[in-house]
Design a protein around this motif. Structure first.
Motif, PDB file in Angstrom:
ATOM      1  N   ALA A 133      -1.063   6.300  42.339  1.00 13.54           N
ATOM      2  CA  ALA A 133       0.258   7.120  42.022  1.00 13.54           C
ATOM      3  C   ALA A 133       0.538   7.649  43.680  1.00 13.54           C
ATOM      4  O   ALA A 133       1.881   7.607  43.897  1.00 13.54           O
ATOM      5  N   ALA A 134      -0.229   8.364  44.322  1.00 16.41           N
ATOM      6  CA  ALA A 134       0.336   8.731  45.770  1.00 16.41           C
ATOM      7  C   ALA A 134       0.903   7.829  46.350  1.00 16.41           C
ATOM      8  O   ALA A 134       1.744   8.055  47.357  1.00 16.41           O
ATOM      9  N   LEU A 135       0.219   6.573  46.354  1.00 18.64           N
ATOM     10  CA  LEU A 135       0.616   5.481  47.313  1.00 18.64           C
ATOM     11  C   LEU A 135       1.553   4.544  46.779  1.00 18.64           C
ATOM     12  O   LEU A 135       1.811   3.555  47.597  1.00 18.64           O
ATOM     13  N   LYS A 136       2.082   4.888  45.675  1.00 13.86           N
ATOM     14  CA  LYS A 136       2.779   3.697  45.087  1.00 13.86           C
ATOM     15  C   LYS A 136       4.123   3.105  45.788  1.00 13.86           C
ATOM     16  O   LYS A 136       4.125   2.121  45.999  1.00 13.86           O
ATOM     17  N   ASP A 137       4.944   4.350  46.177  1.00 18.31           N
ATOM     18  CA  ASP A 137       6.043   4.155  47.233  1.00 18.31           C
ATOM     19  C   ASP A 137       5.500   3.302  48.513  1.00 18.31           C
ATOM     20  O   ASP A 137       6.257   2.289  48.860  1.00 18.31           O
ATOM     21  N   GLU A 138       4.348   3.679  49.154  1.00 20.19           N
ATOM     22  CA  GLU A 138       4.033   3.019  50.297  1.00 20.19           C
ATOM     23  C   GLU A 138       3.854   1.802  50.245  1.00 20.19           C
ATOM     24  O   GLU A 138       3.866   0.897  51.127  1.00 20.19           O
ATOM     25  N   PHE A 139       3.078   1.359  48.857  1.00 21.55           N
ATOM     26  CA  PHE A 139       2.701   0.036  48.792  1.00 21.55           C
ATOM     27  C   PHE A 139       3.750  -1.006  48.038  1.00 21.55           C
ATOM     28  O   PHE A 139       2.879  -2.101  47.886  1.00 21.55           O
ATOM     29  N   GLY A 195       5.720  -3.603  46.817  1.00 21.66           N
ATOM     30  CA  GLY A 195       5.844  -4.904  47.370  1.00 21.66           C
ATOM     31  C   GLY A 195       4.849  -5.243  48.035  1.00 21.66           C
ATOM     32  O   GLY A 195       5.194  -6.803  48.530  1.00 21.66           O
ATOM     33  N   LEU A 196       3.633  -4.778  48.211  1.00 20.69           N
ATOM     34  CA  LEU A 196       2.528  -5.422  49.263  1.00 20.69           C
ATOM     35  C   LEU A 196       1.553  -5.830  48.116  1.00 20.69           C
ATOM     36  O   LEU A 196       1.225  -5.256  47.129  1.00 20.69           O
ATOM     37  N   PRO A 197       0.820  -6.953  48.222  1.00 20.66           N
ATOM     38  CA  PRO A 197      -0.258  -7.424  47.575  1.00 20.66           C
ATOM     39  C   PRO A 197      -1.571  -6.502  47.486  1.00 20.66           C
ATOM     40  O   PRO A 197      -1.840  -5.749  48.484  1.00 20.66           O
ATOM     41  N   ASP A 257      -5.359  -5.956  48.230  1.00 21.37           N
ATOM     42  CA  ASP A 257      -6.168  -6.397  49.360  1.00 21.37           C
ATOM     43  C   ASP A 257      -7.310  -5.530  49.373  1.00 21.37           C
ATOM     44  O   ASP A 257      -7.636  -4.470  48.644  1.00 21.37           O
ATOM     45  N   ALA A 258      -8.136  -5.490  50.596  1.00 20.33           N
ATOM     46  CA  ALA A 258      -9.208  -4.644  50.856  1.00 20.33           C
ATOM     47  C   ALA A 258      -8.811  -3.284  50.934  1.00 20.33           C
ATOM     48  O   ALA A 258      -9.731  -2.451  50.723  1.00 20.33           O
ATOM     49  N   THR A 259      -7.809  -2.888  50.975  1.00 18.82           N
ATOM     50  CA  THR A 259      -7.237  -1.582  51.091  1.00 18.82           C
ATOM     51  C   THR A 259      -7.732  -0.928  49.714  1.00 18.82           C
ATOM     52  O   THR A 259      -8.238   0.356  49.908  1.00 18.82           O
ATOM     53  N   GLU A 260      -7.509  -1.436  48.488  1.00 17.04           N
ATOM     54  CA  GLU A 260      -7.663  -0.799  47.230  1.00 17.04           C
ATOM     55  C   GLU A 260      -9.154  -0.804  46.841  1.00 17.04           C
ATOM     56  O   GLU A 260      -9.730   0.114  46.356  1.00 17.04           O
ATOM     57  N   GLU A 261      -9.874  -1.954  47.487  1.00 16.25           N
ATOM     58  CA  GLU A 261     -11.351  -1.904  47.368  1.00 16.25           C
ATOM     59  C   GLU A 261     -11.976  -0.605  48.240  1.00 16.25           C
ATOM     60  O   GLU A 261     -12.887  -0.030  47.783  1.00 16.25           O
ATOM     61  N   ASN A 262     -11.275  -0.486  49.454  1.00 15.98           N
ATOM     62  CA  ASN A 262     -11.951   0.649  50.349  1.00 15.98           C
ATOM     63  C   ASN A 262     -11.664   1.992  49.815  1.00 15.98           C
ATOM     64  O   ASN A 262     -12.607   2.818  49.801  1.00 15.98           O
TER      65      ASN A 262
END
Length: 545
Positions: free
Chosen positions: A360-366, A368-370, A372-377
């Motif tokens: 929720a906090a990163l929804k706007d920042e992310f 349109g972006l797929p 990737d490892a960001t969500e895993e990390n």
């Protein structure tokens, strides 16, 4: 030539770096025990007063002065053991105008309250984990002293790996060599030590009494395994590995007499015991009341949990399962089963609410972006934060569960699964992890078989498997061992049967992930080259072989 039988005592003790008073007490206790058993000589390990390695403490005048006082105190306390010679190790300032600014790695022979002889280490190791040239000047004189007709020559550790010091001792009249040591463990080290010493025995015709330090010191583990060789190079006494011990041998006419020999540990048992001792002493010597482990249902955390319980006892170990929406049910079930078998405190904290908060906090920042490892990390970092919070509240240290294969290629998350205070298996390859699990289960079945047999996965995305991103572990570990541990050139690896693309991938990942490893916690060294004090590569570097 000596005719009266003489008893020599080998004090294989666990000295603590910087605990000079405690080390003195331990030496006196060993001297008392040896004296009561009729020994005429007691040998303690290298730098037994200060512990080994004291590293940059040696640059502190206060440390050297405290060492000098400890030596004086030791002389005073040993005076009651009449005619017992005690060899102790300590740093020593030079006494001549030319050497007064130099520091030596010294072994002193104490008798009746005084230093009656001294020896300064001649060969200073400056490779692998050793950097003694940074601290010490080299001695150049033999030391031979006499006990009831037996002429005893002293060497220190690295001296026995070179021909010169032993030959000097022989020329000076030595009839037997005694060798205080602080020789750290790695796989194959025990046989290597024995063979090197045997070569000096055969070259000089002098028997050898080899006394090694035991205990964990940061990432190093000293395994003891002291031994005695007769003049034919045959082992006539061997002390246990990974345990304190006072051994007594008898020398008649310069020849050590044979005693029953202990059966040596298998290589897997040696590695496992080194890991156990490393954990036990790191927590014990640093005052941690216990350990916390993130239990995943995977093989790495299972092995770390078993080691921690064997090192500390179940009452000092807490396992925390932190499932997400990607956690397989079998991981959950297997983790709980193992915790129950080992009788440790077991808790479950779902990270799903925190994942949703991050989303929720990163929804706007992310947008349109797929994925990737960001969500895993993020998942790994949530878990790391939870474990560190529990550590802060309880004072217990977090034991991380990453292995050497992962550390080599960066298959780990900064501030996530790398967050913690001690990395138990950071020098254990993935293939060795499996072997150690089988070994531990051969002692008693504590690791559920399914944990060992299922394909490894980080479980940070649907149907994830380690081999989706990496070569198979037998290939990966082989390349790491040849390139990183044995310094085989990159261009020579394909001739050993590895595909060029695998070699390029693994060696490139080793290079670009140095920045991660530099920020990782220390862990037990069990190979001849670990990522740590004997791997010093620049982070910023354009060189590529």
């Amino acid at each position: 030539m000596q005719h009266t039988p003489i008893k020599i005592a080998l004090a294989q003790i666990n000295c603590v770096v910087g605990d000079l008073a405690g080390n003195v007490v331990k030496i006196v206790e060993q001297a008392r025990n040896a004296y009561l058993q009729g020994a005429k000589l007691l040998i303690t390990p290298e730098l037994s007063i200060t512990g080994y390695p004291p590293e940059d403490l040696l640059f502190r005048d206060a440390f050297i002065k405290a060492n000098d006082k400890a030596l004086q105190q030791l002389c005073k306390e040993l005076a009651e053991f009449t005619d017992l010679h005690v060899i102790v190790g300590h740093p020593h300032r030079g006494e001549t105008p030319e050497s007064k600014h130099l520091l030596f790695n010294q072994a002193s022979v104490l008798k009746n309250g005084a230093v009656v002889a001294s020896y300064q280490k001649q060969m200073l190791p400056n490779n692998e984990v050793f950097d003694e040239v940074r601290y010490f000047a080299a001695g150049n004189e033999a030391c031979v002293f006499e006990i009831e007709g037996l002429k005893v020559g002293v060497l220190i550790c690295e001296d026995v790996w070179h021909a010169g010091p032993a030959q000097k001792a022989k020329v000076a009249g030595a009839q037997i060599l005694v060798i205080p040591n602080a020789s750290p463990f790695h796989m194959d080290k025990l046989s290597l030590r024995s063979e090197v010493t045997r070569q000096q025995v055969l070259a000089t015709g002098l028997p050898a009494v080899y006394v090694n330090l035991v205990g964990g010191q940061d990432e190093l583990v000293f395994d003891g395994a002291s031994f005695v060789l007769n003049r034919d190079g045959q082992t006539v006494y061997n002390a246990p590995q990974f345990k304190e011990d006072l051994g007594i041998i008898q020398v008649i006419n310069g020849e050590p007499q044979k005693l029953p020999l202990l059966k040596p540990y298998s290589e897997l048992q040696q590695v496992y015991e080194a890991l156990v001792l490393g954990v036990k002493d790191y927590l014990g010597k640093n005052g941690f009341p216990g350990a916390i482990i993130g239990l995943s249902g995977g093989v790495d955390s299972a092995l770390v949990l078993a080691i921690a319980v064997d090192a500390l006892g179940a009452d000092k170990v807490r396992a925390v399962m932190m499932p997400s929406k990607y956690t397989a049910e079998i991981s959950w079930v297997d983790a709980k089963e193992m915790a129950d078998k080992l009788a440790v405190q077991y808790d479950e904290i779902s990270i799903l609410p925190m994942m949703e908060s991050y989303d929720a906090a990163l929804k706007d920042e992310f947008t349109g972006l797929p994925l990737d490892a960001t969500e895993e990390n993020i998942q790994a970092r949530i878990r790391g934060t939870l474990l560190m919070a529990l550590s802060n509240k309880s004072g217990r240290i977090v034991l991380t569960t990453g292995n050497k294969s992962e550390m080599a290629v960066g298959y780990c998350t900064l501030y996530g699964d790398m967050a913690g205070g001690f990395a138990v298996i950071k020098d254990v390859s993935k293939t060795l992890v499996y072997q150690l699990c089988h070994y531990r289960n051969s002692v008693s079945q504590v690791i559920p078989e399914r944990i060992i047999t299922r394909p490894p996965s980080a479980e940070l995305r649907p149907d994830q498997k380690d081999q989706d991103s990496l070569p198979s572990y037998d290939i990966l570990d082989g390349i790491v061992q040849h390139y990183m541990e044995n310094d085989i050139p990159i261009e020579s690896l394909p001739a050993l049967g590895y595909k060029r693309e695998d070699v390029e991938l693994v060696t490139r990942l080793i290079k670009i992930n140095e920045y991660k490893r530099r920020q990782s916690p220390i862990g037990v060294r069990i190979t001849r080259r670990a990522f740590g004090r004997d791997w010093r590569y620049p982070i910023t570097s354009k060189f590529r072989a």
